[in-house]
Design a protein around this motif. Structure first.
Motif, PDB file in Angstrom:
ATOM      1  N   THR A 154      42.546 -23.473 -48.823  1.00  0.00           N
ATOM      2  CA  THR A 154      43.704 -24.024 -49.539  1.00  0.00           C
ATOM      3  C   THR A 154      44.379 -25.182 -48.810  1.00  0.00           C
ATOM      4  O   THR A 154      44.965 -26.052 -49.452  1.00  0.00           O
ATOM      5  N   ASP A 179      50.960 -18.270 -59.744  1.00  0.00           N
ATOM      6  CA  ASP A 179      49.668 -17.727 -60.189  1.00  0.00           C
ATOM      7  C   ASP A 179      49.121 -16.745 -59.176  1.00  0.00           C
ATOM      8  O   ASP A 179      49.279 -16.939 -57.974  1.00  0.00           O
ATOM      9  N   ASN A 180      48.427 -15.748 -59.663  1.00  0.00           N
ATOM     10  CA  ASN A 180      47.685 -14.845 -58.781  1.00  0.00           C
ATOM     11  C   ASN A 180      46.246 -15.316 -58.713  1.00  0.00           C
ATOM     12  O   ASN A 180      45.598 -15.469 -59.736  1.00  0.00           O
ATOM     13  N   ILE A 181      45.773 -15.609 -57.493  1.00  0.00           N
ATOM     14  CA  ILE A 181      44.379 -16.032 -57.332  1.00  0.00           C
ATOM     15  C   ILE A 181      43.751 -15.002 -56.404  1.00  0.00           C
ATOM     16  O   ILE A 181      43.611 -15.228 -55.209  1.00  0.00           O
ATOM     17  N   GLY A 182      43.410 -13.839 -56.936  1.00  0.00           N
ATOM     18  CA  GLY A 182      42.966 -12.734 -56.074  1.00  0.00           C
ATOM     19  C   GLY A 182      44.109 -12.322 -55.170  1.00  0.00           C
ATOM     20  O   GLY A 182      45.267 -12.275 -55.621  1.00  0.00           O
ATOM     21  N   VAL A 185      48.426 -15.868 -53.726  1.00  0.00           N
ATOM     22  CA  VAL A 185      49.285 -16.269 -54.845  1.00  0.00           C
ATOM     23  C   VAL A 185      49.774 -17.682 -54.584  1.00  0.00           C
ATOM     24  O   VAL A 185      50.020 -18.062 -53.437  1.00  0.00           O
ATOM     25  N   SER A 186      49.865 -18.476 -55.646  1.00  0.00           N
ATOM     26  CA  SER A 186      50.545 -19.760 -55.474  1.00  0.00           C
ATOM     27  C   SER A 186      52.010 -19.509 -55.799  1.00  0.00           C
ATOM     28  O   SER A 186      52.351 -18.643 -56.605  1.00  0.00           O
ATOM     29  N   TYR A 247      51.504 -21.039 -50.494  1.00  0.00           N
ATOM     30  CA  TYR A 247      50.785 -19.857 -50.962  1.00  0.00           C
ATOM     31  C   TYR A 247      51.271 -18.623 -50.218  1.00  0.00           C
ATOM     32  O   TYR A 247      51.769 -18.718 -49.099  1.00  0.00           O
TER      33      TYR A 247
END
Ligand code: G1P
Length: 297
Positions: A154, A179-182, A185-186, A247
């Protein structure tokens, strides 16, 4: 390619009033879980994550910390003469190489953000890690290493994150998730110790950070926030607006709040039970103790 993070800041200037009277004469970072001071857990984690330079932000009365990381020739000689090589190995583990460690003083207790800013000149214009020694994290892969691995993908800023009971959320920096990215999170917002009604979530910042020079830059002009202190959370939140590169990582591992007495006791039990040389005797004692307590209720 993101730049490799090799410097870590350890803010250790706090008075440790929650552990008085012990902290009247010893820094709280020297308090032990079984036989290792809190600071040793933090340093080991940093080293395993690839950190090469350790920057301590200290204050008056923290001299014992400097001695802890120094060589101890007399003691080493005595152990050598007695053939206690296992203990010598343990001792060597706590000794830092010349030039690996630097100390800078925070003269006034103006908050965590201010403590980090005290290391500005030593960090220079590169990304850096921050470790809060109160948060001890027991994990197969050290928490900061998990964050470093995520950071390779990232770049930007990453904070360790963990869901806490909503009733306790106001004691933390809290994340507003985009957002949840696994497990990653952002983040679209961050707020330090908000009132319960203003909490964006119960996803809390835990004391591990990988930060960009942008955050250091924000700290230079950061106004006091929660509790009248210059807050690191606020300077990170500014980066969301400027660069949208913040993040949170829901790390794998068990976190102990060793800044509180209850958390410190819990960690002591957990780390005691994890030790092969202590486990059987300690467990037997705990079971007996529990039975006595239950019977008395
Ligand atoms: C600090 C940070 C907070 C974070 C917490 C984690 O607060 O300011 O954002 O959630 O550490 O332990 P402190 O506990 O030092 O008040």
């Amino acid at each position: 390619m993101t730049r490799k993070v090799t410097k870590a800041i350890f803010p250790v200037a706090g008075l440790g009033t929650r552990f008085l009277p012990a902290t009247k004469s010893i820094p709280k970072e020297i308090l032990c879980l079984v036989d290792r001071p809190l600071i040793q857990y933090a340093i080991d984690e940093a080293r395993e994550a690839g950190i090469e330079e350790y920057i301590f932000v200290t204050s008056r009365g923290k001299g014992a910390l400097e001695d802890y990381f120094d060589g101890a020739p007399q003691l080493e000689r005595a152990l050598e003469e007695k053939g206690k090589l296992d203990l010598l190995k343990v001792l060597n583990h706590s000794t830092m190489g010349s030039g690996e460690i630097a100390y800078v003083r925070q003269r006034d207790a103006l908050g965590l953000g201010h403590a980090v800013l005290c290391a500005d000149r030593l960090v220079g214009n590169e990304p850096f890690a921050v470790i809060l020694t109160d948060d001890v994290i027991d994990a197969e892969k050290p928490c900061l290493k998990q964050m470093m691995d995520a950071h390779e993908e990232t770049g930007g800023n990453i904070v360790a994150a963990m869901e806490v009971p909503p009733s306790k959320a106001s004691a933390y920096g809290l994340l507003d998730v985009k957002d949840n990215i696994g497990p990653l999170v952002s983040v679209k917002g961050m707020v330090e110790k908000p009132k319960p009604e203003d909490a964006p979530s119960n996803l809390a910042v835990i004391g591990r950070y990988i930060l960009t020079p942008g955050v250091m830059n924000n700290l230079r002009t950061q106004a006091p926030g929660a509790g009248g202190e210059i807050q690191l959370t606020d300077a990170i939140a500014k980066e969301i607006k400027k660069s949208d590169n913040v993040y949170g990582l829901r790390f794998d591992g068990q976190r102990y709040d060793c800044g509180s007495k209850a958390g410190f006791l819990q960690a002591t039990v957990a780390f005691g039970l994890a030790r092969g040389d202590l486990r059987d005797e300690f467990l037997e004692y705990l079971i007996e103790m529990l039975e006595t307590q239950k019977a008395a209720q």
